[in-house]
Write an enzyme that holds these catalytic residues in place. Structure first.
Site, PDB file in Angstrom:
ATOM      1  N   GLY A 151       0.796  -1.221   0.000  1.00  0.00           N
ATOM      2  CA  GLY A 151       0.000   0.000   0.000  1.00  0.00           C
ATOM      3  C   GLY A 151       0.828   1.270   0.000  1.00  0.00           C
ATOM      4  O   GLY A 151       2.027   1.247  -0.253  1.00  0.00           O
ATOM      5  N   LEU A 164       0.337   3.563  -2.237  1.00  0.00           N
ATOM      6  CA  LEU A 164       0.702   3.278  -3.631  1.00  0.00           C
ATOM      7  C   LEU A 164       1.209   4.516  -4.366  1.00  0.00           C
ATOM      8  O   LEU A 164       0.784   5.646  -4.095  1.00  0.00           O
ATOM      9  CB  LEU A 164      -0.513   2.697  -4.360  1.00  0.00           C
ATOM     10  CG  LEU A 164      -1.080   1.431  -3.718  1.00  0.00           C
ATOM     11  CD1 LEU A 164      -2.370   1.000  -4.428  1.00  0.00           C
ATOM     12  CD2 LEU A 164      -0.058   0.288  -3.733  1.00  0.00           C
ATOM     13  N   HIS A 179       3.988   1.173  -8.216  1.00  0.00           N
ATOM     14  CA  HIS A 179       2.958   0.136  -8.085  1.00  0.00           C
ATOM     15  C   HIS A 179       2.009   0.174  -9.286  1.00  0.00           C
ATOM     16  O   HIS A 179       1.608  -0.860  -9.816  1.00  0.00           O
ATOM     17  CB  HIS A 179       2.131   0.366  -6.812  1.00  0.00           C
ATOM     18  CG  HIS A 179       2.906   0.345  -5.534  1.00  0.00           C
ATOM     19  ND1 HIS A 179       3.161   1.467  -4.802  1.00  0.00           N
ATOM     20  CD2 HIS A 179       3.469  -0.687  -4.852  1.00  0.00           C
ATOM     21  CE1 HIS A 179       3.834   1.148  -3.704  1.00  0.00           C
ATOM     22  NE2 HIS A 179       4.051  -0.153  -3.718  1.00  0.00           N
ATOM     23  N   GLN A 212       7.485  -9.726   7.658  1.00  0.00           N
ATOM     24  CA  GLN A 212       8.694  -9.342   6.927  1.00  0.00           C
ATOM     25  C   GLN A 212       9.414  -8.155   7.558  1.00  0.00           C
ATOM     26  O   GLN A 212      10.411  -7.664   7.032  1.00  0.00           O
ATOM     27  CB  GLN A 212       8.392  -9.092   5.455  1.00  0.00           C
ATOM     28  CG  GLN A 212       7.584  -7.846   5.154  1.00  0.00           C
ATOM     29  CD  GLN A 212       7.145  -7.819   3.698  1.00  0.00           C
ATOM     30  OE1 GLN A 212       6.292  -8.590   3.277  1.00  0.00           O
ATOM     31  NE2 GLN A 212       7.731  -6.933   2.914  1.00  0.00           N
ATOM     32  N   MET A 241      11.156   5.526  -6.793  1.00  0.00           N
ATOM     33  CA  MET A 241       9.925   5.713  -6.016  1.00  0.00           C
ATOM     34  C   MET A 241       9.811   4.626  -4.959  1.00  0.00           C
ATOM     35  O   MET A 241      10.140   3.467  -5.208  1.00  0.00           O
ATOM     36  CB  MET A 241       8.713   5.664  -6.926  1.00  0.00           C
ATOM     37  CG  MET A 241       8.599   6.885  -7.774  1.00  0.00           C
ATOM     38  SD  MET A 241       6.972   6.960  -8.552  1.00  0.00           S
ATOM     39  CE  MET A 241       7.226   8.393  -9.579  1.00  0.00           C
ATOM     40  N   SER A 242       9.364   5.021  -3.771  1.00  0.00           N
ATOM     41  CA  SER A 242       9.202   4.088  -2.658  1.00  0.00           C
ATOM     42  C   SER A 242       8.200   4.691  -1.680  1.00  0.00           C
ATOM     43  O   SER A 242       8.195   5.913  -1.464  1.00  0.00           O
ATOM     44  CB  SER A 242      10.545   3.895  -1.947  1.00  0.00           C
ATOM     45  OG  SER A 242      10.341   3.297  -0.680  1.00  0.00           O
TER      46      SER A 242
HETATM   47  P1  AMP Z   1       5.827  -2.575  -1.675  1.00  0.00           P
HETATM   48  O1  AMP Z   1       4.454  -1.990  -1.548  1.00  0.00           O
HETATM   49  O2  AMP Z   1       6.923  -1.612  -1.378  1.00  0.00           O
HETATM   50  O3  AMP Z   1       5.966  -3.893  -0.970  1.00  0.00           O
HETATM   51  O4  AMP Z   1       5.999  -2.911  -3.234  1.00  0.00           O
HETATM   52  C1  AMP Z   1       5.064  -3.712  -3.902  1.00  0.00           C
HETATM   53  C2  AMP Z   1       5.596  -4.027  -5.262  1.00  0.00           C
HETATM   54  O5  AMP Z   1       5.813  -2.827  -5.988  1.00  0.00           O
HETATM   55  C3  AMP Z   1       6.946  -4.765  -5.217  1.00  0.00           C
HETATM   56  O6  AMP Z   1       6.974  -5.746  -6.223  1.00  0.00           O
HETATM   57  C4  AMP Z   1       7.922  -3.658  -5.481  1.00  0.00           C
HETATM   58  O7  AMP Z   1       9.128  -4.103  -6.049  1.00  0.00           O
HETATM   59  C5  AMP Z   1       7.144  -2.812  -6.462  1.00  0.00           C
HETATM   60  N1  AMP Z   1       7.688  -1.445  -6.482  1.00  0.00           N
HETATM   61  C6  AMP Z   1       7.893  -0.641  -5.424  1.00  0.00           C
HETATM   62  N2  AMP Z   1       8.472   0.513  -5.814  1.00  0.00           N
HETATM   63  C7  AMP Z   1       8.662   0.411  -7.156  1.00  0.00           C
HETATM   64  C8  AMP Z   1       9.233   1.265  -8.148  1.00  0.00           C
HETATM   65  N3  AMP Z   1       9.743   2.453  -7.843  1.00  0.00           N
HETATM   66  N4  AMP Z   1       9.256   0.827  -9.429  1.00  0.00           N
HETATM   67  C9  AMP Z   1       8.749  -0.390  -9.749  1.00  0.00           C
HETATM   68  N5  AMP Z   1       8.193  -1.234  -8.860  1.00  0.00           N
HETATM   69  C10 AMP Z   1       8.147  -0.848  -7.589  1.00  0.00           C
END
Ligand code: AMP
Length: 277
Positions: free
Chosen positions: A27, A29, A33, A57, A180-181
């Site tokens: 989430g 997002l 995502h 995790q 992005m994060s």
């Molecule tokens: P998360 O919500 O951080 O657990 O990410 C969920 C999914 O989105 C994972 O497969 C991540 O690798 C992917 N994801 C997160 N940030 C990015 C990004 N900047 N570019 C591409 N995929 C991403």
């Protein structure tokens, strides 16, 4: 788009036959995502997204309790990106009170992030196995942003014959290069500026390779020096590994490789990576 919270609702919504693409997320997002949702939309009859901040995790001192959340914004972004079913379960719905099973992947999880987060990938492998079992997708989409995670899930899906095609998608970046994060929300303006050192150093390593520098140790030394010199960045690791096995590269680079870094900027742990060659 249906928004569901229980396993039984999810099972009944999935009862009809349709090729299904799954996108698991935690989430808060963003465009990264959404790129996964859009790819899943393009390749499947039905798209399932999950939003679940998976407690198993997170390590005991990590950010589980303050991990950013925005359920309404997440639902809007899913709807906008063509998601058919958004599953947002509460924690107790996912893990029963006597949950006792953990999925571990040996080898790939030892190095890189596994060194400082020894239980992290078992938590990831376990939740992803559960999501695969609940949704039974043909395809599942993961970002290269979490490169080691993608390798671990690929290995797990192959080893356990899960019958899911694991698809890796490129890292989506801000205009200035920052990957992005969801955790970027933690960064102050000063941290945000300091964090640019990660993508800058990785790009410099990839450019050095393109300009003819082929020695892995020299490239790692350059990457490490640049990040050690970056103000506000506490480097955890900077490595170049085989793109598939994640084994540390040494000597002259032969096959496809990946440079990966993890660093703390302020209170926030950030990761990033880039293809080398
Ligand atoms: P998360 O919500 O951080 O657990 O990410 C969920 C999914 O989105 C994972 O497969 C991540 O690798 C992917 N994801 C997160 N940030 C990015 C990004 N900047 N570019 C591409 N995929 C991403």
């Amino acid at each position: 788009m249906q928004i569901l919270t229980t396993k039984s609702e999810l099972r009944s919504a999935l009862s009809g036959p349709a090729q299904t693409g799954l996108v698991p997320t935690m989430g808060f997002l963003h465009e990264g995502h959404m790129s996964l949702f859009r790819q899943a939309r393009a390749e499947n009859e039905r798209v399932v997204a999950t939003v679940f901040v998976n407690p198993t995790q997170f390590g005991p001192t990590e950010d589980l309790d303050r991990y950013p959340r925005d359920p309404d914004g997440d639902a809007a972004k899913c709807a906008e990106s063509g998601v058919d079913i958004l599953w947002m379960p509460p924690r107790d719905e996912v893990y029963g009170p006597r949950h006792a099973t953990t999925v571990t992947v040996a080898g790939l999880t030892d190095g890189l992030c596994g060194r400082s987060r020894p239980t992290h990938f078992a938590g990831v492998a376990t939740i992803v196995t559960k999501l695969f079992a609940l949704v039974r997708p043909e395809r599942a989409y993961f970002g290269e942003k979490d490169y080691q995670q993608l390798a671990v899930i690929r290995q797990m899906a192959a080893d356990l014959d899960l019958g899911v095609d694991v698809i890796g998608m490129p890292i989506v970046r801000e205009a200035d290069g920052l990957a992005m994060s969801s955790r970027n929300k933690y960064l102050s303006a000063e941290d945000r500026a300091a964090a640019l050192a990660l993508s800058r150093a990785l790009r410099a390593a990839a450019e050095a390779f393109d300009a003819g520098s082929r020695d892995a140790d020299t490239l790692v030394a350059g990457l490490t020096a640049e990040l050690h010199a970056a103000p506000g960045v506490a480097l955890e690791y900077a490595e170049i590994v085989d793109a598939e096995t994640l084994a540390p590269a040494t000597g002259t680079l032969a096959g496809p490789a990946r440079a990966l870094v993890a660093a703390r900027v302020g209170q926030t742990r950030l990761i990033d990576n880039i293809a080398i060659g």
